[in-house]
Design an enzyme around this catalytic site. Structure first.
Site, PDB file in Angstrom:
ATOM      1  N   HIS A   7      15.430 -50.543  -7.793  1.00 52.75           N
ATOM      2  CA  HIS A   7      15.532 -51.522  -8.880  1.00 52.75           C
ATOM      3  C   HIS A   7      14.773 -51.086 -10.125  1.00 52.75           C
ATOM      4  CE1 HIS A   7      17.494 -54.245  -6.155  1.00 52.75           C
ATOM      5  NE2 HIS A   7      16.453 -54.305  -5.364  1.00 52.75           N
ATOM      6  N   CYS A  29      17.685 -46.286  -9.123  1.00 58.96           N
ATOM      7  CA  CYS A  29      19.131 -46.047  -9.112  1.00 58.96           C
ATOM      8  C   CYS A  29      19.587 -45.589 -10.493  1.00 58.96           C
ATOM      9  CB  CYS A  29      19.850 -47.342  -8.732  1.00 58.96           C
ATOM     10  SG  CYS A  29      21.652 -47.262  -8.903  1.00 58.96           S
ATOM     11  N   HIS A  57      13.732 -61.395  -9.856  1.00 54.82           N
ATOM     12  CA  HIS A  57      14.259 -60.170  -9.261  1.00 54.82           C
ATOM     13  C   HIS A  57      13.522 -58.947  -9.793  1.00 54.82           C
ATOM     14  CE1 HIS A  57      17.218 -57.029  -8.192  1.00 54.82           C
ATOM     15  NE2 HIS A  57      17.514 -57.851  -7.205  1.00 54.82           N
ATOM     16  N   GLU A  59      14.473 -55.960 -10.476  1.00 54.70           N
ATOM     17  CA  GLU A  59      15.131 -55.223 -11.559  1.00 54.70           C
ATOM     18  C   GLU A  59      14.893 -55.892 -12.904  1.00 54.70           C
ATOM     19  OE1 GLU A  59      19.668 -54.263 -13.102  1.00 54.70           O
ATOM     20  OE2 GLU A  59      19.338 -54.585 -10.955  1.00 54.70           O
ATOM     21  N   THR A  97      22.210 -55.688 -12.474  1.00 53.53           N
ATOM     22  CA  THR A  97      23.345 -54.977 -11.882  1.00 53.53           C
ATOM     23  C   THR A  97      23.870 -55.639 -10.614  1.00 53.53           C
ATOM     24  OG1 THR A  97      21.887 -53.521 -10.587  1.00 53.53           O
ATOM     25  CG2 THR A  97      22.551 -52.766 -12.794  1.00 53.53           C
ATOM     26  N   CYS A 127      26.810 -53.307 -10.706  1.00 54.25           N
ATOM     27  CA  CYS A 127      26.846 -52.160  -9.801  1.00 54.25           C
ATOM     28  C   CYS A 127      28.196 -52.092  -9.097  1.00 54.25           C
ATOM     29  CB  CYS A 127      25.715 -52.305  -8.795  1.00 54.25           C
ATOM     30  SG  CYS A 127      25.785 -51.169  -7.399  1.00 54.25           S
ATOM     31  N   SER A 155      17.931 -60.034  -0.732  1.00 54.08           N
ATOM     32  CA  SER A 155      18.916 -59.104  -1.303  1.00 54.08           C
ATOM     33  C   SER A 155      19.849 -59.855  -2.238  1.00 54.08           C
ATOM     34  CB  SER A 155      19.727 -58.440  -0.186  1.00 54.08           C
ATOM     35  OG  SER A 155      20.862 -57.777  -0.723  1.00 54.08           O
ATOM     36  N   SER A 156      19.737 -59.569  -3.526  1.00 53.29           N
ATOM     37  CA  SER A 156      20.594 -60.230  -4.505  1.00 53.29           C
ATOM     38  C   SER A 156      22.068 -59.927  -4.236  1.00 53.29           C
ATOM     39  CB  SER A 156      20.218 -59.791  -5.919  1.00 53.29           C
ATOM     40  OG  SER A 156      21.010 -60.447  -6.883  1.00 53.29           O
ATOM     41  N   SER A 199      23.021 -52.252   0.737  1.00 57.64           N
ATOM     42  CA  SER A 199      21.890 -51.535   1.312  1.00 57.64           C
ATOM     43  C   SER A 199      21.584 -51.944   2.748  1.00 57.64           C
ATOM     44  CB  SER A 199      20.642 -51.746   0.446  1.00 57.64           C
ATOM     45  OG  SER A 199      20.371 -53.120   0.275  1.00 57.64           O
TER      46      SER A 199
END
Length: 245
Positions: A7, A29, A57, A59, A97, A127, A155-156, A199
């Site tokens: 992230h 990433c 989050h 990120e 993302t 993403c 996990s988003s 993931s």
């Protein structure tokens, strides 16, 4: 040893790691790194950056740190409508993302209506792994009495998949691992759909499929909506190169 997550991290985290002399592996990433670069470019242009995402989050926290004095986090359509900026304000938007395409589309539509000089990324920031899995949910939800998404509670990507299924009228549950699966969910169910966050380890999916087979849901069929053939190189620190962000 310090590993930056996929992230990404804020410049302050990098500075702190350098000041402490930590041995760093940058696993950011490349898709996230691209968005960080866009954030810095819009900030240099003097634009207020509207960051579409969830404030909690990782990120979003990392990206906010690249231009905190010029960044406003926009989590919902209501947030977009409530922005205290004039219609001709120089603004730009970027998205987390791992958001769902549907929720970003609605927010972007509001921003486009409100701001005459709105700028955005040259390409979609969602993403591709998130997009493909959301498309997969859309492809199966109408044919399933229950959709199970394997993924962690933080996990988003996985949470968005559950939300997509429910938004389309389906029953959906998040399953961090097989121990969290509740057999009572199968009451009145004839067809179960199973997917997973990008993931999620494959072994967790296999364990859930094995449990479903024990309960009479054997011989699964596969619904393919995309072929993922993108390959990212390992962090440069592991290959003798230099990380650039």
């Amino acid at each position: 040893m310090c590993v930056y997550s996929a992230h990404g991290v804020s410049p302050q985290v990098r500075q702190n790691a350098e000041a402490r002399g930590l041995d760093v592996i940058d696993a950011t990433c490349p898709l996230v790194a691209k968005v960080y670069q866009e954030a810095r470019r819009f900030a240099r242009d003097g634009r207020t950056l509207l960051l579409l995402g969830h404030a909690y989050h990782e990120e979003v926290e990392g990206r906010y740190g690249h231009a905190p004095d010029r960044t406003v986090i926009v989590e919902t359509v209501a947030d977009a409508k409530a922005l205290d900026l004039p219609p001709d304000a120089p603004v730009a938007y970027l998205t987390q993302t791992t958001l769902s395409v549907d929720e970003t589309r609605d927010i972007i539509t509001v921003l486009q209506r409100r701001f005459t000089g709105l700028r955005g990324p040259a390409t979609d920031d969602i993403c591709y792994a998130s997009q493909n899995r959301q498309d997969g949910i859309r492809a199966i939800v109408d044919r399933c009495d229950l959709v199970l998404v394997v993924g962690s509670t933080n996990s988003s990507k996985s949470i968005r998949m559950v939300e997509v299924a429910r938004r389309l009228g389906g029953r959906a549950e998040l399953v961090p691992d097989v121990t969290h699966f509740d057999p009572t969910w199968l009451a009145g169910v004839n067809t179960v759909g199973v997917s997973a966050g990008a993931s999620a380890p494959e072994i967790l999916v296999d364990q859930l499929l094995d449990r479903l087979a024990e309960l009479g849901f054997a011989d699964p069929s596969v619904q393919r909506v995309a072929t993922e053939d993108v390959v990212f190189s390992p962090p440069a620190r592991l290959t003798g190169g230099t990380d650039v962000l």
